[in-house]
Design a protein around this motif. Structure first.
Motif, short mmCIF file in Angstrom:
data_model
loop_
_atom_site.label_atom_id
_atom_site.label_comp_id
_atom_site.label_asym_id
_atom_site.label_seq_id
_atom_site.Cartn_x
_atom_site.Cartn_y
_atom_site.Cartn_z
N UNK A 1 0.95 -1.30 0.01
CA UNK A 1 -0.06 -0.02 0.12
C UNK A 1 0.90 1.30 -0.03
N UNK A 2 2.10 1.27 0.66
CA UNK A 2 2.70 2.37 0.93
C UNK A 2 3.43 2.45 -0.37
N UNK A 3 3.80 1.65 -1.04
CA UNK A 3 4.24 1.91 -2.40
C UNK A 3 3.26 2.45 -3.46
N UNK A 4 2.27 1.93 -3.35
CA UNK A 4 1.22 2.52 -4.15
C UNK A 4 1.02 4.14 -3.71
N UNK A 5 1.18 4.59 -2.61
CA UNK A 5 1.07 5.95 -2.17
C UNK A 5 2.37 6.76 -2.35
N UNK B 1 -5.87 8.48 2.24
CA UNK B 1 -6.75 7.85 1.07
C UNK B 1 -8.03 7.98 1.01
N UNK B 2 -8.60 8.54 1.96
CA UNK B 2 -10.11 8.84 2.29
C UNK B 2 -10.74 7.43 2.36
N UNK B 3 -10.63 6.37 3.01
CA UNK B 3 -10.92 5.06 3.11
C UNK B 3 -10.37 4.36 4.39
N UNK C 1 -5.57 -2.05 3.23
CA UNK C 1 -4.89 -3.48 3.46
C UNK C 1 -5.17 -4.14 2.26
N UNK C 2 -6.64 -4.24 1.84
CA UNK C 2 -7.12 -5.37 0.79
C UNK C 2 -6.50 -4.63 -0.51
N UNK C 3 -6.35 -3.73 -0.64
CA UNK C 3 -5.57 -3.03 -1.97
C UNK C 3 -4.23 -3.34 -1.97
N UNK C 4 -3.52 -3.53 -0.74
CA UNK C 4 -2.41 -4.20 -0.69
C UNK C 4 -2.13 -5.49 -0.84
#
Length: 243
Positions: A148-152, A171-173, A179-182
């Motif tokens: 997730x951190x890499x995505x951001x 991320x406004x969620x 964590x599910x995105x990660x």
């Protein structure tokens, strides 16, 4: 090498030539061990120079341990071809498991599990560094968080500042959704690697850890992967091609 100045000079040489100090350090150590010259500081400096310019034996060493270990008669001290950082999985067992499962191989930044096992976090959050009981779940959570951190594009060293609450605000969620995105990112990375032949056999360490295979089984089960470490068909968005 027990002189910090020598260590600093070696790092400076790596920086000057654009060499990764972790990999270069492992490579030079392997070479010195093969020559019975472990700890020879002058030879360390010489080998860094030779690797940088691919001169003499440096041309071979520049290929990395995964490629030259047999020729020099040394162990292949890597995971998936990547060298280890100084955070030793033989002491920090959760970090060891993380090295095995990481997409890129022995990547200490894939989870930064070492931070919980030294520990570098508050005592109540710390993990006993020995053993793997309860750690597959933590490894997965931290893999997801780092993805997730890499995505951001968030720096790893902001971990004490970028709390779940701050990430939710950024991320406004909610954090579980993040964590599910990660998790999806890790699944996609593994799916990509599976298509290139990576499976359980590659999630291996050059040393033994207590109950490692059982921990790996639990890790796969929690990820929803097969016993062989492959991502089942339909588990990831197949619209994202692995080819």
């Amino acid at each position: 090498v027990d002189d910090i100045v020598d260590v600093m000079q070696s790092n400076e040489l790596c920086d000057r030539y654009g060499l990764d100090s972790i990999t270069c350090g492992n490579v030079v150590s392997a070479y010195l061990a093969s020559e019975g010259e472990f700890g020879n500081t002058e030879l360390i400096f010489e080998m860094v120079e030779k690797i940088a310019h691919r001169e003499g034996v440096g041309d071979l060493l520049a290929e990395g341990i995964d490629r030259f270990h047999q020729e020099l008669g040394v162990e292949n001290w890597t995971v998936k071809g990547l060298d280890f950082a100084a955070h030793d999985g033989r002491t920090l067992n959760g970090q060891g498991l993380s090295y095995a499962t990481a997409t890129r191989g022995a990547d200490h930044m894939f989870t930064t599990m070492y931070a919980w096992e030294y520990p570098l976090v508050d005592g109540e959050e710390a993990y006993d560094p020995t053993g793997l009981e309860g750690k597959p779940e933590m490894v997965i959570e931290q893999e997801n968080a780092r993805a997730l951190e890499d995505c951001g594009i968030i720096c790893r060293f902001s971990r004490s500042f970028m709390t779940p609450e701050r990430l939710e605000g950024l991320f406004s969620t909610d954090y579980e959704t993040l964590l599910a995105v990660g998790s999806k990112v890790v699944d996609l990375e593994r799916h990509f690697n599976n298509h290139r032949g990576v499976d359980r056999e590659d999630d291996a360490l050059p040393y033994s850890l207590p109950n490692f295979e059982a921990a790996l089984d639990e890790y796969y089960e929690r990820r929803g992967w097969t016993d062989e470490g492959t991502v089942p068909s339909g588990h990831v968005d197949t619209a994202v091609s692995a080819d």
